[in-house]
Design a protein around this motif. Structure first.
Motif, short mmCIF file in Angstrom:
data_model
loop_
_atom_site.label_atom_id
_atom_site.label_comp_id
_atom_site.label_asym_id
_atom_site.label_seq_id
_atom_site.Cartn_x
_atom_site.Cartn_y
_atom_site.Cartn_z
N LEU A 2 -134.68 16.85 -15.78
CA LEU A 2 -133.45 17.16 -15.05
C LEU A 2 -132.26 16.56 -15.77
O LEU A 2 -132.29 15.39 -16.17
CB LEU A 2 -133.56 16.58 -13.63
N GLN A 3 -131.24 17.38 -15.95
CA GLN A 3 -130.01 16.89 -16.55
C GLN A 3 -128.88 17.03 -15.55
O GLN A 3 -128.75 18.06 -14.88
CB GLN A 3 -129.69 17.67 -17.83
N LEU A 4 -128.05 16.01 -15.46
CA LEU A 4 -126.95 15.97 -14.51
C LEU A 4 -125.63 15.84 -15.26
O LEU A 4 -125.53 15.01 -16.18
CB LEU A 4 -127.11 14.80 -13.54
N CYS A 22 -121.49 17.49 -9.34
CA CYS A 22 -122.66 17.03 -10.10
C CYS A 22 -123.57 18.25 -10.24
O CYS A 22 -124.24 18.63 -9.29
CB CYS A 22 -123.36 15.91 -9.35
N ALA A 24 -126.69 20.26 -11.88
CA ALA A 24 -128.00 19.98 -12.46
C ALA A 24 -128.52 21.16 -13.26
O ALA A 24 -128.24 22.32 -12.94
CB ALA A 24 -128.99 19.65 -11.35
N LEU A 29 -132.56 20.91 -7.84
CA LEU A 29 -132.21 19.71 -7.11
C LEU A 29 -132.73 19.71 -5.68
O LEU A 29 -132.55 18.74 -4.96
CB LEU A 29 -130.69 19.56 -7.05
N ASN A 77 -127.20 24.60 -7.31
CA ASN A 77 -127.86 23.43 -7.91
C ASN A 77 -126.84 22.33 -8.20
O ASN A 77 -126.88 21.68 -9.25
CB ASN A 77 -128.60 23.82 -9.19
N TYR A 115 -132.84 10.08 -12.51
CA TYR A 115 -131.95 10.70 -13.49
C TYR A 115 -130.52 10.32 -13.21
O TYR A 115 -130.12 10.17 -12.04
CB TYR A 115 -132.10 12.23 -13.45
#
Length: 126
Positions: A2-4, A22, A24, A29, A77, A115
């Motif tokens: 997961l990238q935020l 934010c 994702a 999410l 997301n 994350y």
């Protein structure tokens, strides 16, 4: 993985408003608790808010209660932090973080989040 990515920070006058996002990628999410944290220069990281996957599970720090609202858009997301009545002491780098299992955010244990985003700077100044 997961990238935020946080966005929406900037310079705002006292009393003003900002909305942080934010977003994702990599995973959904939907099953994650999202926490917003902040760190001001020379200070320790502070938990701002938590929002779970189910409704009615929001948490706010006393310092922002009544001024900040967290929400999430499952379709996009994305999680949000609406900040109003901003004060100079709200100046900080704001981070979003996600945790799939556990209650790290609600327990105030930021190091337990799975994350983290890179952060976005909010400066409240006239």
């Amino acid at each position: 993985q997961l990238q935020l990515v946080e966005s929406g920070g900037g310079l705002v006058q006292p009393g003003g408003s900002l909305r942080l996002s934010c977003t994702a990628s990599g995973l959904s999410l939907n099953l994650y608790t999202i926490g917003w944290f902040r760190q001001a220069p020379g200070k320790e990281r502070e938990r701002v808010s938590c929002i779970g996957a189910s409704a009615g599970s929001d948490y706010y720090a006393d310092s922002v209660k009544g001024r900040f609202t967290t929400s999430r858009d499952f379709a996009k997301n994305t999680a949000y932090l609406e900040m109003g009545s901003l004060k100079p002491e709200d100046t900080a780098v704001y981070y979003c973080a996600a945790e799939q299992y556990g209650s790290s955010c609600y327990m105030g244990y930021g190091n337990g989040m799975d994350y983290w985003g890179a952060g976005t700077l909010v400066t409240v100044s006239s």
